[in-house]
Design a protein around this motif. Structure first.
Motif, PDB file in Angstrom:
ATOM      1  N   ALA A  99       0.842  -1.195   0.000  1.00 32.51           N
ATOM      2  CA  ALA A  99       0.000   0.000   0.000  1.00 32.51           C
ATOM      3  C   ALA A  99       0.876   1.243   0.000  1.00 32.51           C
ATOM      4  CB  ALA A  99      -0.909  -0.010   1.225  1.00 32.51           C
ATOM      5  N   GLY A 100       0.480   2.229  -0.777  1.00 29.45           N
ATOM      6  CA  GLY A 100       1.247   3.470  -0.846  1.00 29.45           C
ATOM      7  C   GLY A 100       2.412   3.433  -1.801  1.00 29.45           C
ATOM      8  N   PRO A 160       1.002  10.628  -2.493  1.00 26.10           N
ATOM      9  CA  PRO A 160      -0.433  10.498  -2.764  1.00 26.10           C
ATOM     10  C   PRO A 160      -1.304  10.854  -1.571  1.00 26.10           C
ATOM     11  CG  PRO A 160       0.536   8.346  -2.370  1.00 26.10           C
ATOM     12  CD  PRO A 160       1.672   9.333  -2.364  1.00 26.10           C
ATOM     13  N   SER A 161      -0.710  10.858  -0.374  1.00 29.74           N
ATOM     14  CA  SER A 161      -1.475  11.153   0.839  1.00 29.74           C
ATOM     15  C   SER A 161      -0.518  11.553   1.945  1.00 29.74           C
ATOM     16  CB  SER A 161      -2.285   9.914   1.268  1.00 29.74           C
ATOM     17  OG  SER A 161      -1.397   8.853   1.600  1.00 29.74           O
ATOM     18  N   ASP A 162      -1.059  12.028   3.045  1.00 25.47           N
ATOM     19  CA  ASP A 162      -0.237  12.270   4.226  1.00 25.47           C
ATOM     20  C   ASP A 162       0.320  10.937   4.715  1.00 25.47           C
ATOM     21  OD1 ASP A 162      -1.133  14.834   3.953  1.00 25.47           O
ATOM     22  OD2 ASP A 162      -2.432  14.814   5.716  1.00 25.47           O
ATOM     23  N   ALA A 173       8.949   4.713  -4.678  1.00 25.13           N
ATOM     24  CA  ALA A 173       8.854   5.044  -3.256  1.00 25.13           C
ATOM     25  C   ALA A 173       7.606   4.384  -2.688  1.00 25.13           C
ATOM     26  CB  ALA A 173       8.790   6.559  -3.045  1.00 25.13           C
ATOM     27  N   VAL A 174       7.604   4.204  -1.373  1.00 23.42           N
ATOM     28  CA  VAL A 174       6.432   3.707  -0.663  1.00 23.42           C
ATOM     29  C   VAL A 174       6.143   4.667   0.476  1.00 23.42           C
ATOM     30  CG1 VAL A 174       5.404   1.840   0.669  1.00 23.42           C
ATOM     31  CG2 VAL A 174       6.938   1.304  -1.243  1.00 23.42           C
ATOM     32  N   VAL A 175       4.917   5.204   0.483  1.00 23.04           N
ATOM     33  CA  VAL A 175       4.490   6.116   1.542  1.00 23.04           C
ATOM     34  C   VAL A 175       3.398   5.420   2.346  1.00 23.04           C
ATOM     35  CG1 VAL A 175       3.457   8.350   2.080  1.00 23.04           C
ATOM     36  CG2 VAL A 175       5.051   8.143   0.159  1.00 23.04           C
TER      37      VAL A 175
END
Length: 658
Positions: free
Chosen positions: A587-588, A630-632, A653-655
């Motif tokens: 996810a992210g 894409p998000s906080d 990247a992974v956020v």
């Protein structure tokens, strides 16, 4: 006299020059990278020389390799095209020193206009009006301003800055892009004029002291400060036109200009105009000038390079109106993301001429691609230029929009739908345009095919695929698709849609082959309309929709199904009945939309970011592309490094979202 001409460029640029050479009986030499070995321009040349490598730095920007190619091929002249080394004074001087004819302005004039700051100072003395300009960012107090590359053009290295807090990053980003594109990261800043128009004047000079204006062009419809729609003549009052021509000729005479050149101006809403820059080459948009003047500008370039006087004594009269669009492999709705892949079909209807002016109204196509061409990551995204010439602006606009809408462009995403919507917009038809046009008209980013049109297009695709299967059936090919003694179940065909979502088509044909029922999941906004099947072949389906016949052209390539209908086009991917296993991303995860180079990392693992924060920049097709959060959340993984190459689908990247 020039007998064998080497064109130090590629794609539609080289093909355009070759077309005039063929008409004049001049032999042609192409130079090509490994990536371009099978390109149309290479096949059309009388001689071709390989430049080992793929990137511009390895090939088309290597002066030594190009001069060696000229020597090996027996060329006696060099045409730089437009782009790459076209405005490189060192290249022009090297060609002359090698004893070859240079089809372009003198190296001294190129150098004088190549340094934008020095050019502004020189032309200000000649009386050409200028915008306030700064070389030191610390001196700027009034905003908005525009950061520009000193050594190049084409929109590369340009940034609009509306607040002092954003200036430092804009300058740094512009420097990186300019250094990558031109080998020189010098930038300057000038006042930004809101709702300004980009109007340029085509000038031509010869070695006998003549400098003429050949008319002006309107180039205000731009994306990322790069032109995508151009027209001639510009819609301006006669008095203003004369002043623009006079200022452009003054600029040319200030540097003893020879050959084709373009003087670009910014036209303010007040009627004032200001010098932007001078391009010391033939411009991409030169066909619109050729259409309204009847001149072949490449022929004039060759005549001037041979020492002949211009066959004109004054600015020629214009006739009719011409509009050009730049058809590019990119997705406007996704931040103009460049697209790569195989162009399975490239067909534009009603074209009457290619690479040359026609005798009357009609469509001209200057293309660097054909069916089967590969669109790679090494060069810019422009595929072709389509030019409409008509008796009036309205006629040219309508013809151009209609041809674009009816074109078959299969295999690579393009900006076609946006161009059609721009041409059909009320403001464009009323000539109410400026450089901020796209910012004020978000509606032009919508696809031509309305949401309600996708189910019908998918139904047409399913019926065409079924017709193809029946045509290939080894036995009982004449039976309707899905025929059973006791009809009970609908046939099901699944596609991946243009947004990546799945659309399922369920339909049933009766014993006579008529469409007995149909539905899609998801359904259209108003549910399935009443549809009767008129005919279905593997490449054409005709449906009667609520009493109105609609024809759909269908082109299948492997699992890809390309549908061109009366409302617009859509690309679908046929899905297998049982899907293949796929790797599930964390996810992210943010993945690379196309191959490119990571130019800079702006965060590190563990950094807390907000939605929209810049994580890294990716360079592809000569432009920088920001990768945003894409998000906080928190940066959990950053598996790439600055300078590293990535392929399509690679995790950047992974956020971890909060």
């Amino acid at each position: 006299m020039i007998t064998r001409l080497l064109v130090a460029n590629r794609g539609e640029i080289a093909r355009r020059v070759f077309a005039t050479c063929r008409a004049l009986g001049v032999e042609t030499v192409a130079v090509h990278s490994d990536a371009d070995a099978d390109a149309p321009f290479v096949a059309e040349a009388d001689h071709a020389v390989r430049l080992p490598g793929d990137t511009p730095a390895e090939t088309y920007l290597r002066i030594d390799l190009i001069l060696d190619a000229a020597r090996r091929s027996g060329a006696d002249a060099v045409h730089p095209g437009y782009g790459f080394l076209a405005e490189n004074g060192e290249f022009a001087a090297a060609v002359a020193d090698a004893g070859l004819s240079w089809v372009g302005p003198p190296a001294k004039a190129i150098a004088a206009m190549g340094d934008k700051m020095a050019a502004k100072a020189l032309l200000a003395e000649a009386g050409v009006p200028m915008l306030p300009t700064w070389g030191d960012a610390d001196e700027i107090t009034d905003f908005p301003v525009l950061v520009k590359a000193s050594a190049g053009g084409g929109g590369r290295g340009m940034r609009i800055v509306r607040a002092a807090a954003d200036l430092a990053e804009a300058v740094a980003s512009a420097r990186r892009e300019a250094a990558a594109a031109f080998g020189d990261g010098t930038v300057f800043v000038e006042r930004y004029v809101e709702r300004g128009r980009h109007v340029e004047v085509q000038i031509f000079g010869d070695t006998h002291g003549t400098v003429l204006a050949l008319g002006e062009r309107e180039c205000s419809i731009q994306r990322r400060h790069q032109k995508i729609v151009e027209e001639a003549p510009a819609v301006v009052p006669a008095g203003l036109r004369e002043r623009l021509h006079e200022a452009a000729v003054a600029a040319g005479r200030a540097v003893d200009y020879v050959g084709a050149g373009t003087v670009e101006f910014l036209l303010a809403p007040t009627g004032e105009f200001f010098f932007l820059e001078m391009n010391t080459r033939l411009q991409v948009e030169h066909p619109v000038t050729e259409a309204v003047t009847g001149l072949d500008l490449v022929r004039l370039q060759l005549l001037v390079a041979e020492g002949e006087a211009l066959p004109l004594a004054a600015t020629p009269p214009t006739r009719g109106h011409a509009i050009e669009v730049r058809l590019c492999a990119e997705d406007p709705a996704e931040g103009w993301r460049p697209a790569t892949g195989t162009l399975h079909r490239f067909a534009v209807p009603r074209v009457v001429t290619e690479f040359g002016a026609s005798a009357g109204p009609g469509l001209r196509l200057d293309s660097g691609v054909v069916d089967g061409s590969t669109v790679g990551v090494h060069y810019d995204s422009m595929l072709a230029k389509l030019i409409a010439f008509g008796e009036t602006r309205a006629e040219a606009t309508r013809a151009l929009a209609g041809a674009l809408a009816g074109a078959e462009l299969h295999g690579v995403a393009t900006n076609r739908d946006l161009l059609v919507r721009v041409l059909r917009s009320g403001d464009f038809r009323a000539a109410a345009i400026d450089t901020g046009f796209l910012d004020r008209h978000p509606e032009v980013f919508a696809p031509l095919l309305p949401a309600g049109g996708l189910p019908l297009a998918a139904l047409a695709a399913a019926l065409a695929c079924a017709a193809a299967r029946r045509a290939d059936a080894p036995v009982l090919a004449g039976l309707p698709s899905g025929w059973r003694n006791v009809p009970a179940f609908a046939q099901v065909t699944r596609f991946a849609g243009p947004d990546g979502g799945e659309i399922e088509v369920r339909y049933r044909l009766d014993r006579a082959g008529a469409l007995a029922e149909w539905a899609t999941t998801p359904a259209g906004d108003a549910g399935p309309p009443s549809v009767a099947l008129v005919s279905a072949t593997p490449d054409r389906v005709v449906l009667d929709v609520d009493g109105v016949r609609r024809a759909y052209r269908v082109h299948r390539v492997s699992s890809g199904v390309f549908v061109d209908g009366p409302d617009g086009a859509v690309s679908l991917i046929g899905l297998p009945r049982f899907g293949e296993p796929t790797v599930e991303l964390a996810a992210g995860s943010l993945v690379a939309p196309l191959p490119g180079t990571v130019t800079r990392l702006h965060v590190e693992v563990g950094r807390r970011v907000a939605a929209g924060d810049l994580l890294l920049t990716l360079e592809a097709m000569k432009l920088e592309h920001p990768v945003l959060a894409p998000s906080d959340g928190v940066v959990a993984e950053l598996p790439v490094a600055a300078g590293g190459q990535v392929d399509t689908g690679a995790v950047l990247a992974v956020v971890n979202p909060e």
